[in-house]
Scaffold this motif. Structure first.
Motif, PDB file in Angstrom:
ATOM      1  N   TYR A  38       1.016  -1.137  -0.016  1.00  0.00           N
ATOM      2  CA  TYR A  38      -0.008  -0.252   0.232  1.00  0.00           C
ATOM      3  C   TYR A  38       1.540   1.401  -0.057  1.00  0.00           C
ATOM      4  O   TYR A  38       0.023   1.980  -0.325  1.00  0.00           O
ATOM      5  N   SER A  39       2.215   1.131   0.470  1.00  0.00           N
ATOM      6  CA  SER A  39       3.381   2.533   0.634  1.00  0.00           C
ATOM      7  C   SER A  39       4.007   2.727  -0.996  1.00  0.00           C
ATOM      8  O   SER A  39       4.175   3.944  -0.988  1.00  0.00           O
ATOM      9  N   SER A  40       3.590   1.871  -2.023  1.00  0.00           N
ATOM     10  CA  SER A  40       4.201   1.839  -3.067  1.00  0.00           C
ATOM     11  C   SER A  40       3.609   2.406  -4.070  1.00  0.00           C
ATOM     12  O   SER A  40       2.537   2.879  -4.156  1.00  0.00           O
ATOM     13  N   ASN A  41       5.046   3.061  -5.015  1.00  0.00           N
ATOM     14  CA  ASN A  41       4.379   3.885  -6.106  1.00  0.00           C
ATOM     15  C   ASN A  41       3.501   2.649  -7.233  1.00  0.00           C
ATOM     16  O   ASN A  41       2.858   3.106  -7.874  1.00  0.00           O
ATOM     17  N   ILE A  42       3.870   1.692  -7.544  1.00  0.00           N
ATOM     18  CA  ILE A  42       3.126   0.803  -7.473  1.00  0.00           C
ATOM     19  C   ILE A  42       2.178   0.326  -7.561  1.00  0.00           C
ATOM     20  O   ILE A  42       0.737   0.880  -8.733  1.00  0.00           O
ATOM     21  N   TYR A  43       0.753   0.807  -6.445  1.00  0.00           N
ATOM     22  CA  TYR A  43       0.023   0.771  -6.193  1.00  0.00           C
ATOM     23  C   TYR A  43      -0.680   2.369  -6.237  1.00  0.00           C
ATOM     24  O   TYR A  43      -1.588   1.803  -6.643  1.00  0.00           O
TER      25      TYR A  43
END
Length: 79
Positions: A38-43
C-alpha cells in the motif's frame, strides 16, 4: 459486472498476490506485507484513473515492486 467493479476486483487480487509473494520471499507478517504494497508507487499507479497496470499479472507487478524497493533502498526514485 461494471468496469469499476472489475477494476476493484483485479486490484484486490493483485494486492493479495503481491502480499503473498512478500510474505514468502521476506518471511514477514501479512500486516508488514500489506504496508509495503500500500505504500508503494506501484499501488498508486494501480489506483490511478487509467489503471493500465491492472491488466498486468501479479508476478510482473511484484517484479516492479521489488525494483522499486531496491531503487528506494539505494536512494533513487523509480520513474
Amino acid at each position: 459486472m461494471k468496469n469499476i467493479q472489475i477494476k476493484e476486483f483485479l486490484l484486490n487480487r493483485i494486492v493479495d498476490q503481491m502480499a503473498t509473494f512478500l510474505i514468502e520471499d521476506k518471511n514477514i507478517t501479512i500486516i508488514d506485507a500489506l504496508n509495503e504494497v500500500y505504500s508503494s508507487n506501484i499501488y498508486n499507479i494501480l489506483q490511478s484513473k487509467d489503471g493500465y497496470l491492472v491488466s498486468k499479472s501479479p508476478s510482473y507487478l511484484y517484479e516492479l515492486l521489488k525494483k522499486e524497493q531496491i531503487s528506494r533502498s539505494n536512494g533513487q526514485k523509480l520513474g
